[in-house]
Scaffold this active site. Structure first.
Site, PDB file in Angstrom:
ATOM      1  N   GLY A  46       3.896  -8.911  -2.605  1.00  0.00           N
ATOM      2  CA  GLY A  46       4.484 -10.238  -2.448  1.00  0.00           C
ATOM      3  C   GLY A  46       3.714 -11.319  -3.183  1.00  0.00           C
TER       4      GLY A  46
ATOM      5  N   ASP B 235      -8.465 -10.786   8.557  1.00  0.00           N
ATOM      6  CA  ASP B 235      -9.658 -10.825   7.702  1.00  0.00           C
ATOM      7  C   ASP B 235      -9.627 -11.917   6.638  1.00  0.00           C
ATOM      8  OD1 ASP B 235     -10.589  -8.617   9.044  1.00  0.00           O
ATOM      9  OD2 ASP B 235     -10.807  -7.350   7.262  1.00  0.00           O
TER      10      ASP B 235
ATOM     11  N   ARG C 119       0.799  -1.222   0.000  1.00  0.00           N
ATOM     12  CA  ARG C 119       0.000   0.000   0.000  1.00  0.00           C
ATOM     13  C   ARG C 119       0.837   1.280   0.000  1.00  0.00           C
ATOM     14  NH1 ARG C 119      -5.280   0.544   1.975  1.00  0.00           N
ATOM     15  NH2 ARG C 119      -5.255  -1.628   2.596  1.00  0.00           N
TER      16      ARG C 119
ATOM     17  N   VAL D 172     -31.904  -4.626  -3.518  1.00  0.00           N
ATOM     18  CA  VAL D 172     -31.634  -3.866  -4.737  1.00  0.00           C
ATOM     19  C   VAL D 172     -31.441  -4.893  -5.848  1.00  0.00           C
ATOM     20  CG1 VAL D 172     -30.026  -2.285  -5.874  1.00  0.00           C
ATOM     21  CG2 VAL D 172     -30.543  -2.002  -3.431  1.00  0.00           C
TER      22      VAL D 172
ATOM     23  N   HIS E 204     -19.370   7.370  40.689  1.00  0.00           N
ATOM     24  CA  HIS E 204     -20.565   8.172  40.449  1.00  0.00           C
ATOM     25  C   HIS E 204     -20.156   9.623  40.208  1.00  0.00           C
ATOM     26  CE1 HIS E 204     -24.620   9.773  40.883  1.00  0.00           C
ATOM     27  NE2 HIS E 204     -24.102  10.705  41.661  1.00  0.00           N
TER      28      HIS E 204
ATOM     29  N   THR F 138      -6.145  -1.774   5.978  1.00  0.00           N
ATOM     30  CA  THR F 138      -7.472  -1.181   5.829  1.00  0.00           C
ATOM     31  C   THR F 138      -7.799  -0.333   7.048  1.00  0.00           C
ATOM     32  OG1 THR F 138      -8.156  -3.158   4.615  1.00  0.00           O
ATOM     33  CG2 THR F 138      -9.919  -1.768   5.501  1.00  0.00           C
TER      34      THR F 138
HETATM   35  C1  FAD Z   1     -14.808   1.551   6.562  1.00  0.00           C
HETATM   36  C2  FAD Z   1     -14.333   0.502   7.519  1.00  0.00           C
HETATM   37  C3  FAD Z   1     -14.430   0.727   8.869  1.00  0.00           C
HETATM   38  C4  FAD Z   1     -13.972  -0.215   9.771  1.00  0.00           C
HETATM   39  N1  FAD Z   1     -14.099   0.046  11.101  1.00  0.00           N
HETATM   40  C5  FAD Z   1     -13.668  -0.868  11.998  1.00  0.00           C
HETATM   41  C6  FAD Z   1     -13.751  -0.597  13.388  1.00  0.00           C
HETATM   42  O1  FAD Z   1     -14.211   0.466  13.813  1.00  0.00           O
HETATM   43  N2  FAD Z   1     -13.305  -1.544  14.248  1.00  0.00           N
HETATM   44  C7  FAD Z   1     -12.791  -2.745  13.818  1.00  0.00           C
HETATM   45  O2  FAD Z   1     -12.412  -3.568  14.636  1.00  0.00           O
HETATM   46  N3  FAD Z   1     -12.700  -3.020  12.489  1.00  0.00           N
HETATM   47  C8  FAD Z   1     -13.116  -2.117  11.584  1.00  0.00           C
HETATM   48  N4  FAD Z   1     -12.984  -2.383  10.246  1.00  0.00           N
HETATM   49  C9  FAD Z   1     -12.406  -3.677   9.839  1.00  0.00           C
HETATM   50  C10 FAD Z   1     -10.869  -3.643   9.937  1.00  0.00           C
HETATM   51  O3  FAD Z   1     -10.384  -2.598   9.141  1.00  0.00           O
HETATM   52  C11 FAD Z   1     -10.290  -4.973   9.483  1.00  0.00           C
HETATM   53  O4  FAD Z   1     -10.876  -6.007  10.233  1.00  0.00           O
HETATM   54  C12 FAD Z   1      -8.786  -5.009   9.687  1.00  0.00           C
HETATM   55  O5  FAD Z   1      -8.175  -4.003   8.932  1.00  0.00           O
HETATM   56  C13 FAD Z   1      -8.235  -6.376   9.278  1.00  0.00           C
HETATM   57  O6  FAD Z   1      -6.859  -6.371   9.366  1.00  0.00           O
HETATM   58  P1  FAD Z   1      -5.961  -7.321   8.423  1.00  0.00           P
HETATM   59  O7  FAD Z   1      -4.546  -7.004   8.781  1.00  0.00           O
HETATM   60  O8  FAD Z   1      -6.446  -8.695   8.483  1.00  0.00           O
HETATM   61  O9  FAD Z   1      -6.258  -6.821   6.937  1.00  0.00           O
HETATM   62  P2  FAD Z   1      -6.018  -5.418   6.258  1.00  0.00           P
HETATM   63  O10 FAD Z   1      -6.121  -4.325   7.229  1.00  0.00           O
HETATM   64  O11 FAD Z   1      -6.901  -5.378   5.069  1.00  0.00           O
HETATM   65  O12 FAD Z   1      -4.485  -5.462   5.807  1.00  0.00           O
HETATM   66  C14 FAD Z   1      -4.012  -6.290   4.811  1.00  0.00           C
HETATM   67  C15 FAD Z   1      -2.856  -5.585   4.119  1.00  0.00           C
HETATM   68  O13 FAD Z   1      -2.214  -6.507   3.253  1.00  0.00           O
HETATM   69  C16 FAD Z   1      -1.770  -5.820   2.109  1.00  0.00           C
HETATM   70  N5  FAD Z   1      -1.575  -6.797   1.037  1.00  0.00           N
HETATM   71  C17 FAD Z   1      -2.530  -7.572   0.443  1.00  0.00           C
HETATM   72  N6  FAD Z   1      -1.954  -8.399  -0.463  1.00  0.00           N
HETATM   73  C18 FAD Z   1      -0.633  -8.122  -0.448  1.00  0.00           C
HETATM   74  C19 FAD Z   1       0.488  -8.643  -1.150  1.00  0.00           C
HETATM   75  N7  FAD Z   1       0.346  -9.637  -2.044  1.00  0.00           N
HETATM   76  N8  FAD Z   1       1.699  -8.121  -0.892  1.00  0.00           N
HETATM   77  C20 FAD Z   1       1.867  -7.137   0.019  1.00  0.00           C
HETATM   78  N9  FAD Z   1       0.844  -6.604   0.716  1.00  0.00           N
HETATM   79  C21 FAD Z   1      -0.378  -7.110   0.499  1.00  0.00           C
HETATM   80  C22 FAD Z   1      -2.882  -4.808   1.835  1.00  0.00           C
HETATM   81  O14 FAD Z   1      -2.371  -3.722   1.082  1.00  0.00           O
HETATM   82  C23 FAD Z   1      -3.293  -4.414   3.243  1.00  0.00           C
HETATM   83  O15 FAD Z   1      -2.664  -3.222   3.661  1.00  0.00           O
HETATM   84  C24 FAD Z   1     -13.412  -1.439   9.308  1.00  0.00           C
HETATM   85  C25 FAD Z   1     -13.297  -1.672   7.942  1.00  0.00           C
HETATM   86  C26 FAD Z   1     -13.738  -0.717   7.051  1.00  0.00           C
HETATM   87  C27 FAD Z   1     -13.605  -0.984   5.583  1.00  0.00           C
END
Ligand code: FAD
Length: 508
Positions: free
Chosen positions: A155, A355, A75, A279, A487, A81
């Protein structure tokens, strides 16, 4: 050394995990997969693909455990995310749009008279960007502090131990890992027939950076993300309609009674809802986008117009370009990487967290898994209690819950006792002129052990931490009720709901 008590807790949790994770693979000896790479770059103890919450937390923890670790992120910024286009920017917009809305509509009864109130959307977005940049840079600092190598690029598995990286600045490199963690996260699920341009047809990412307030917005999907982003734009002046296939908002995990209460409050704030409605198709050719709606239970069809359509129907695991099929890592029919109870894929030196695998798509769940995965790797044991993962919707008032909902308990034929306490009877909420909502507690009628807590109300997202701790330690509602709460605080509503569960509340 572990005490007897902690051993039995670990055993209980491990048994729980075994029973809740969809598939448990037979562990295979890691040594079986080890190969040597005479001509390649230095071998790392651990290579992590993805620098989101799952990946960066695992990297820091691995660094703390003395492992040689590299984290690959494409990113251009760490935090995934959550920090870049999720939790953090959405909460910045929610917080500041709430202040704006409150200044417009809720100052007079407080004795505050304001003059001309203007929205400066560019500055609102700048404030959001400043928070995001500060936090993502903070993770870079933590990487340096913990000796984590940060590789900026994409990667792809070359083989079971080697990841090729297409560098963001041009060129390529490869990195070899004794162990590898896949933490590539998720992406918004597209809506068939509506092409996302992030301007008129948007996902949450587009909703975090619209350049002007649309006159009208239709949100497809009344889950947490749709309602949070719908709230932001409604507060800033858009006419927002939420179309949801289910009969309730907030997703199936939200307690139905709490969901109804929250919907009523959001409706009063100006958001329209069409529940039990799907929808069917969309037409983006005109000035306005036209959506064809159909009542999910075979009711009447209608068309609805919008300047902007937010597609918020869920998220799906992201593994594009990773080359999983090349090395034979199993994914299930929903694209989730299949793991066992220690986060191992069918290639045991390759683990997967966050995720992109099973469980709720939440940042704090990803973070818990990251720490546990490193502990399993380094020490052979780890701990995540999937029965005590809180959920929060950061609307105003917030909605938060942990454990089982009333509809879950009914469905599973589990007996329960309910205790509730309204914020309208809480002194702090009354002082703050912020009294909508309630705390609802569910406990076992025989043992009084807590089964679930559901809150709609001010600061619910902070209060749920107390409920989560109580659930984690197997507390009863009486344990909570007999714990002294300061309180005047909103948390007293939590204590009183506990009193109402095993006896009677004092103030209601
Ligand atoms: C609008 C929104 C609001 C949210 N609000 C909340 C909240 O309030 N509280 C909460 O708990 N969760 C929230 N979430 C969910 C939360 O963002 C995700 O659960 C969390 O980011 C998951 O983390 P992760 O590391 O598994 O994945 P991600 O955060 O998606 O990170 C994965 C990373 O891997 C990178 N990547 C992918 N493939 C490759 C590759 N081949 N090589 C190198 N890099 C790669 C991507 O660029 C990304 O940066 C929200 C999500 C959204 C969309």
């Amino acid at each position: 050394m572990l005490s007897t008590a902690s051993i039995s807790r670990t055993a209980v949790r491990s048994a729980f995990r075994q029973s809740t994770l969809p598939k448990v693979l037979a562990p295979t000896s890691i040594a079986q997969w080890r190969r040597t790479y005479a001509s390649q770059a230095e071998e790392k103890d651990l290579v992590i693909i993805g620098g989101g919450v799952a990946g960066y937390v695992a990297a820091i923890k691995a660094g703390q455990e003395g492992m040689k670790v590299a984290c690959i992120e494409k990113r251009g910024a760490l935090g995934g995310t959550c920090l870049n286009v999720g939790c953090i920017p959405s909460k910045s917009l929610l917080n500041n749009s709430h202040i704006y809305h409150q200044i417009l509509h809720d100052t007079k009864p407080r004795g505050i008279e304001v003059g001309d109130v203007k929205l400066n959307l560019a500055q609102l977005m700048k404030a959001k960007d400043t928070s995001v940049t500060g936090l993502t840079k903070g993770i870079e600092f933590l990487f340096k502090k913990n000796g984590v190598e940060y590789i900026k690029g994409t990667g792809t598995f070359a083989d079971e131990h080697t990841v090729n990286v297409e560098l963001n600045d041009g060129g390529e490199t490869s990195v070899v890992g004794k162990n590898i963690i896949i933490a590539t996260g998720s992406e918004a699920t597209p809506f068939p027939g509506l092409e996302i341009d992030e301007k008129r047809v948007i996902t949450s990412t587009g909703a975090l950076s619209l350049q002007k307030v649309p006159e009208s917005m239709v949100v497809i999907g009344g889950g947490i993300i749709g309602l949070e982003m719908g709230s932001v734009w409604s507060r800033l002046g858009a006419k927002v309609t939420v179309v949801e296939f289910l009969d309730q908002i907030g997703g199936p995990g939200m307690d139905t009674e709490i969901s109804k209460m929250s919907q009523k409050i959001l409706k009063k704030q100006g958001i329209n809802f069409k529940l039990g409605t799907k929808v069917v198709s969309g037409d983006t050719s005109g000035d306005k986008i036209k959506l064809q709606l159909d009542a999910a239970k075979g009711g009447k069809e209608e068309t609805i117009d919008a300047d902007v359509v937010l597609v918020a129907i869920g998220r799906r695991p992201y593994t594009a370009g990773l080359g999983l099929d090349k090395i034979g890592v199993d994914v299930d029919e929903r694209g989730r990487v299949v793991i066992d109870s220690e986060y191992r894929t069918n290639k045991p030196h390759i683990r997967c967290i966050g995720d992109v695998t099973f469980g709720p798509m939440l940042a704090h769940k990803a973070e818990e898994e990251a720490v546990a995965a490193i502990e399993y790797l380094k020490k052979g044991y780890g701990h995540v209690n999937y029965a005590a993962i809180p959920s929060v919707m950061y609307t105003h008032p917030e909605v938060a819950w942990v454990g089982q909902s009333e509809q879950d308990l009914k469905k599973d034929n589990i007996k329960y006792r309910v205790g509730t306490f309204p914020f309208s009877a809480n002194s702090r909420a009354k002082t703050n002129l912020d009294t909508e909502g309630m705390v609802k507690m569910l406990a076992d009628p025989e043992t009084d052990r807590l089964l679930g807590v559901h809150i709609v109300g001010p600061n619910a997202g902070e209060m749920i931490a107390e409920a989560t701790l109580a659930l984690e330690y197997g507390a009863s509602s009486e344990d909570i009720a007999r714990t002294c709460h300061a309180h005047p605080t909103l948390a007293e509503a939590f204590k009183e709901a506990a009193m109402a569960t095993y006896a009677k509340a004092i103030h209601y």
